[in-house]
Scaffold this motif. Structure first.
Motif, PDB file in Angstrom:
ATOM      1  N   GLN A 124      16.837   7.825 -25.584  1.00  0.00           N
ATOM      2  CA  GLN A 124      16.923   9.304 -25.793  1.00  0.00           C
ATOM      3  C   GLN A 124      17.482   9.710 -27.026  1.00  0.00           C
ATOM      4  O   GLN A 124      17.256  10.640 -27.613  1.00  0.00           O
ATOM      5  CB  GLN A 124      17.651   9.865 -24.406  1.00  0.00           C
ATOM      6  N   ASP A 125      18.495   8.939 -27.476  1.00  0.00           N
ATOM      7  CA  ASP A 125      19.324   9.193 -28.652  1.00  0.00           C
ATOM      8  C   ASP A 125      19.633   7.997 -29.337  1.00  0.00           C
ATOM      9  O   ASP A 125      20.704   7.484 -29.305  1.00  0.00           O
ATOM     10  CB  ASP A 125      20.661   9.968 -28.555  1.00  0.00           C
ATOM     11  N   PRO A 126      18.648   7.695 -30.228  1.00  0.00           N
ATOM     12  CA  PRO A 126      18.941   6.203 -30.914  1.00  0.00           C
ATOM     13  C   PRO A 126      20.115   6.167 -31.986  1.00  0.00           C
ATOM     14  O   PRO A 126      20.948   4.995 -32.321  1.00  0.00           O
ATOM     15  CB  PRO A 126      17.754   6.073 -31.764  1.00  0.00           C
ATOM     16  N   LYS A 127      20.485   7.430 -32.497  1.00  0.00           N
ATOM     17  CA  LYS A 127      21.755   7.438 -33.489  1.00  0.00           C
ATOM     18  C   LYS A 127      23.133   7.306 -32.603  1.00  0.00           C
ATOM     19  O   LYS A 127      24.304   7.325 -33.324  1.00  0.00           O
ATOM     20  CB  LYS A 127      21.513   8.540 -34.121  1.00  0.00           C
ATOM     21  N   LYS A 128      23.189   7.627 -31.289  1.00  0.00           N
ATOM     22  CA  LYS A 128      24.263   7.453 -30.586  1.00  0.00           C
ATOM     23  C   LYS A 128      25.010   6.143 -30.664  1.00  0.00           C
ATOM     24  O   LYS A 128      24.413   5.079 -30.546  1.00  0.00           O
ATOM     25  CB  LYS A 128      23.945   7.797 -29.069  1.00  0.00           C
ATOM     26  N   PHE A 129      26.193   6.004 -31.109  1.00  0.00           N
ATOM     27  CA  PHE A 129      27.103   4.850 -31.007  1.00  0.00           C
ATOM     28  C   PHE A 129      27.776   4.456 -29.817  1.00  0.00           C
ATOM     29  O   PHE A 129      28.519   5.528 -29.462  1.00  0.00           O
ATOM     30  CB  PHE A 129      28.119   4.880 -32.118  1.00  0.00           C
ATOM     31  N   ILE A 130      27.514   3.242 -29.134  1.00  0.00           N
ATOM     32  CA  ILE A 130      27.844   2.754 -27.999  1.00  0.00           C
ATOM     33  C   ILE A 130      28.641   1.488 -28.471  1.00  0.00           C
ATOM     34  O   ILE A 130      28.000   0.470 -28.779  1.00  0.00           O
ATOM     35  CB  ILE A 130      26.937   2.610 -27.150  1.00  0.00           C
ATOM     36  N   ASP A 131      29.750   1.216 -27.980  1.00  0.00           N
ATOM     37  CA  ASP A 131      30.612   0.078 -28.194  1.00  0.00           C
ATOM     38  C   ASP A 131      30.191  -1.037 -27.217  1.00  0.00           C
ATOM     39  O   ASP A 131      31.235  -1.440 -26.481  1.00  0.00           O
ATOM     40  CB  ASP A 131      31.944   0.340 -28.492  1.00  0.00           C
ATOM     41  N   TYR A 132      29.000  -1.479 -27.200  1.00  0.00           N
ATOM     42  CA  TYR A 132      28.719  -2.391 -26.195  1.00  0.00           C
ATOM     43  C   TYR A 132      29.035  -3.745 -26.482  1.00  0.00           C
ATOM     44  O   TYR A 132      29.375  -4.120 -27.897  1.00  0.00           O
ATOM     45  CB  TYR A 132      27.184  -2.579 -25.995  1.00  0.00           C
ATOM     46  N   LYS A 133      29.249  -4.885 -25.778  1.00  0.00           N
ATOM     47  CA  LYS A 133      29.270  -6.088 -26.132  1.00  0.00           C
ATOM     48  C   LYS A 133      28.318  -7.125 -25.553  1.00  0.00           C
ATOM     49  O   LYS A 133      27.775  -6.539 -24.409  1.00  0.00           O
ATOM     50  CB  LYS A 133      30.666  -6.978 -25.303  1.00  0.00           C
ATOM     51  N   ALA A 134      27.819  -8.175 -26.092  1.00  0.00           N
ATOM     52  CA  ALA A 134      26.886  -9.176 -25.923  1.00  0.00           C
ATOM     53  C   ALA A 134      27.513 -10.436 -25.769  1.00  0.00           C
ATOM     54  O   ALA A 134      28.343 -10.884 -26.508  1.00  0.00           O
ATOM     55  CB  ALA A 134      25.870  -8.871 -26.845  1.00  0.00           C
ATOM     56  N   TYR A 135      27.027 -11.234 -24.618  1.00  0.00           N
ATOM     57  CA  TYR A 135      27.748 -12.395 -24.360  1.00  0.00           C
ATOM     58  C   TYR A 135      26.654 -13.385 -24.491  1.00  0.00           C
ATOM     59  O   TYR A 135      25.343 -13.319 -24.186  1.00  0.00           O
ATOM     60  CB  TYR A 135      28.202 -12.471 -22.925  1.00  0.00           C
TER      61      TYR A 135
END
Length: 150
Positions: free
Chosen positions: A78-89
């Motif tokens: 919905q909002d590709p410019k939104k920053f979300i501090d996800y982690k990947a494992y």
């Protein structure tokens, strides 16, 4: 991701950045067509995202989505410019012969860092599930990817 000689390796089977990163392309008609995001997500996130995008009524707090390891990233669609501090494992074995690996690399990737611990690994048996031996560490790797454009 595929090694073509980087780190003197040839294949996909590592915890290095080049082997763990893959593009994730999702298109929902009418939403953010032609947009991209650099936020970290995991392949585990595809199913919860499709559930939410389908409009079937399952939200992140439903009994179905609570049982999933991934998270919906529909908010990024919905909002590709939104920053979300996800982690990947990620994790990948070394040592021993399949399926009896005796070392497992377990990694966490954030926006800036990749941290990997190489741990002892009990490959399990017919009656026992495999598990890491947290007290046996063979090595630790920490990479700063803040200037990496890959």
């Amino acid at each position: 991701g595929w090694h073509l000689g980087e780190q003197s390796m040839w294949a996909k089977y590592t915890n290095f950045e080049i082997a763990t990163r893959v593009p994730l392309i999702i298109r929902v008609p009418g939403l953010s067509e032609g947009q991209k995001s650099d936020v970290l997500v995991e392949q585990l996130d595809v199913f919860p995202t499709l559930i939410e995008a389908s409009g079937l009524g399952f939200k992140n707090d439903s009994n179905i989505t609570k049982q999933l390891e991934g998270k919906s990233v529909f908010d990024l669609i919905q909002d590709p410019k939104k920053f979300i501090d996800y982690k990947a494992y990620s994790q990948f074995p070394r040592g021993g012969k399949e399926p009896n690996f005796d070392v497992m690399g377990i990694s966490m990737r954030t926006t800036q860092w990749r941290y990997t611990e190489w741990l002892g690994w009990n490959a399990g048996s017919d009656t026992e599930a495999p598990y890491p031996i947290w007290t046996t560490k063979y090595g630790i790797e920490l990479y700063n990817h803040s200037n990496n454009t890959v």
